[in-house]
Design a protein around this motif. Structure first.
Motif, PDB file in Angstrom:
ATOM      1  N   LEU A   1       0.828  -1.207   0.000  1.00  0.00           N
ATOM      2  CA  LEU A   1       0.000   0.000   0.000  1.00  0.00           C
ATOM      3  C   LEU A   1       0.861   1.254   0.000  1.00  0.00           C
ATOM      4  O   LEU A   1       0.547   2.235  -0.680  1.00  0.00           O
ATOM      5  N   CYS A   2       1.948   1.222   0.758  1.00  0.00           N
ATOM      6  CA  CYS A   2       2.860   2.359   0.772  1.00  0.00           C
ATOM      7  C   CYS A   2       3.493   2.551  -0.605  1.00  0.00           C
ATOM      8  O   CYS A   2       3.610   3.680  -1.102  1.00  0.00           O
ATOM      9  N   ALA A   3       3.893   1.447  -1.240  1.00  0.00           N
ATOM     10  CA  ALA A   3       4.489   1.529  -2.574  1.00  0.00           C
ATOM     11  C   ALA A   3       3.488   2.074  -3.593  1.00  0.00           C
ATOM     12  O   ALA A   3       3.847   2.875  -4.461  1.00  0.00           O
ATOM     13  N   LEU A   4       2.221   1.653  -3.489  1.00  0.00           N
ATOM     14  CA  LEU A   4       1.195   2.173  -4.389  1.00  0.00           C
ATOM     15  C   LEU A   4       0.995   3.668  -4.201  1.00  0.00           C
ATOM     16  O   LEU A   4       0.884   4.428  -5.177  1.00  0.00           O
TER      17      LEU A   4
ATOM     18  N   ALA B   1       9.702   6.912   1.115  1.00  0.00           N
ATOM     19  CA  ALA B   1       8.941   8.161   1.132  1.00  0.00           C
ATOM     20  C   ALA B   1       9.861   9.363   0.943  1.00  0.00           C
ATOM     21  O   ALA B   1       9.550  10.298   0.191  1.00  0.00           O
ATOM     22  N   MET B   2      11.009   9.346   1.612  1.00  0.00           N
ATOM     23  CA  MET B   2      11.948  10.454   1.494  1.00  0.00           C
ATOM     24  C   MET B   2      12.476  10.565   0.069  1.00  0.00           C
ATOM     25  O   MET B   2      12.609  11.669  -0.482  1.00  0.00           O
ATOM     26  N   THR B   3      12.766   9.425  -0.572  1.00  0.00           N
ATOM     27  CA  THR B   3      13.254   9.440  -1.948  1.00  0.00           C
ATOM     28  C   THR B   3      12.214  10.014  -2.890  1.00  0.00           C
ATOM     29  O   THR B   3      12.523  10.822  -3.775  1.00  0.00           O
ATOM     30  N   THR B   4      10.953   9.605  -2.699  1.00  0.00           N
ATOM     31  CA  THR B   4       9.885  10.117  -3.554  1.00  0.00           C
ATOM     32  C   THR B   4       9.740  11.624  -3.418  1.00  0.00           C
ATOM     33  O   THR B   4       9.639  12.350  -4.412  1.00  0.00           O
ATOM     34  N   VAL B   5       9.746  12.105  -2.184  1.00  0.00           N
ATOM     35  CA  VAL B   5       9.553  13.545  -1.943  1.00  0.00           C
ATOM     36  C   VAL B   5      10.733  14.351  -2.481  1.00  0.00           C
ATOM     37  O   VAL B   5      10.548  15.353  -3.185  1.00  0.00           O
ATOM     38  N   LEU B   6      11.950  13.915  -2.185  1.00  0.00           N
ATOM     39  CA  LEU B   6      13.123  14.691  -2.574  1.00  0.00           C
ATOM     40  C   LEU B   6      13.356  14.667  -4.089  1.00  0.00           C
ATOM     41  O   LEU B   6      13.541  15.713  -4.719  1.00  0.00           O
ATOM     42  N   VAL B   7      13.348  13.474  -4.672  1.00  0.00           N
ATOM     43  CA  VAL B   7      13.626  13.376  -6.104  1.00  0.00           C
ATOM     44  C   VAL B   7      12.465  13.920  -6.926  1.00  0.00           C
ATOM     45  O   VAL B   7      12.668  14.655  -7.906  1.00  0.00           O
ATOM     46  N   GLY B   8      11.228  13.583  -6.531  1.00  0.00           N
ATOM     47  CA  GLY B   8      10.076  14.146  -7.228  1.00  0.00           C
ATOM     48  C   GLY B   8      10.028  15.659  -7.103  1.00  0.00           C
ATOM     49  O   GLY B   8       9.732  16.372  -8.062  1.00  0.00           O
ATOM     50  N   GLY B   9      10.323  16.163  -5.916  1.00  0.00           N
ATOM     51  CA  GLY B   9      10.357  17.607  -5.724  1.00  0.00           C
ATOM     52  C   GLY B   9      11.451  18.270  -6.543  1.00  0.00           C
ATOM     53  O   GLY B   9      11.267  19.368  -7.082  1.00  0.00           O
TER      54      GLY B   9
END
Length: 226
Positions: free
Chosen positions: A24-27, A116-124
């Motif tokens: 669920l977190c990955a989704l 979560a940190m990777t998604t936020v930082l790289v996506g940002g």
């Protein structure tokens, strides 16, 4: 020191409850990546949906191989690159595919905070680069013009005065032969001037190239090169 949620809960990787949390977190993170991918430019629905579910698929693969990173990458990596064997992919597409794999890998290993940190930082960072116009800002008036001219017509500078009248900027990006060498196909990147309609430009080009094929499209939608 980073700690896997599996170690914290004293559960095996095959435990369905903890695996469900990671999936669920990955989704959720995959959907976030898909929104980042679509935010600053045009995109295909198929790749956006793939980015949304790819982290969850990688997460399951890693869980099934009991956290073996080597085995997981060997399996998930092979499947993730199938798309690029037949369809040219842009650097942005491949970058987001590998980012989605990275997030899924972290979720599959139980490092949800890292994912979560990777998604936020790289996506940002990607959104920030788009907002700052790094590499050129996409514009709604940007177009790609493809024109066919007969081989006996000198195409050098043939459309320069015309494009200067209808476009703010224009640049010849490629020339190739077609139809057994009887035609030249010219490709221009241009930005339409304010108040200029696409039909006016196409009609003017047709009068100059002997009414042969003319195609006008959104520039970014047809760029597949790295």
């Amino acid at each position: 020191m980073l700690t896997s949620v599996y170690a914290d809960l004293a559960l095996e990787a095959s435990d369905l409850a903890s695996l469900a949390v990671c999936i669920l977190c990955a989704l959720a993170l995959g959907v976030g990546l898909a929104f980042c991918y679509c935010a600053r430019s045009r995109s295909t629905r198929s790749l956006a949906c793939t980015l949304a579910v790819l982290p969850a698929m990688v997460c399951v693969v890693i869980a099934l191989v009991d956290g073996s990173v080597g085995a997981g990458i060997a399996v998930a990596g092979a499947f993730s690159l199938v798309r690029f064997r037949s369809v040219p992919g842009s650097a942005r597409d491949m970058g987001f595919v590998f980012l989605a794999m990275c997030v899924g890998l972290a979720c599959g290993m139980g490092y949800l905070a890292v994912a979560a940190m990777t998604t936020v930082l790289v996506g940002g960072a990607y959104l920030a680069c788009g907002a700052l116009g790094l590499g050129g800002r996409a514009d709604e008036r940007s177009r790609t013009l493809r024109v066919s001219v007969p081989e006996d017509l000198d195409y050098t500078g043939l459309f320069d005065d015309l494009l200067a009248a209808y476009a703010k900027t224009h640049r010849l990006t490629s020339v190739k032969t077609a139809n057994m060498g009887s035609l030249y196909k010219l490709t221009y990147d241009l930005e339409l001037a304010p108040g200029v309609s696409e039909r006016e430009l196409i009609d003017a080009v047709r009068c100059r190239n002997g009414n042969l094929e003319v195609a006008l499209s959104y520039g970014e939608a047809v760029v597949n090169e790295l």
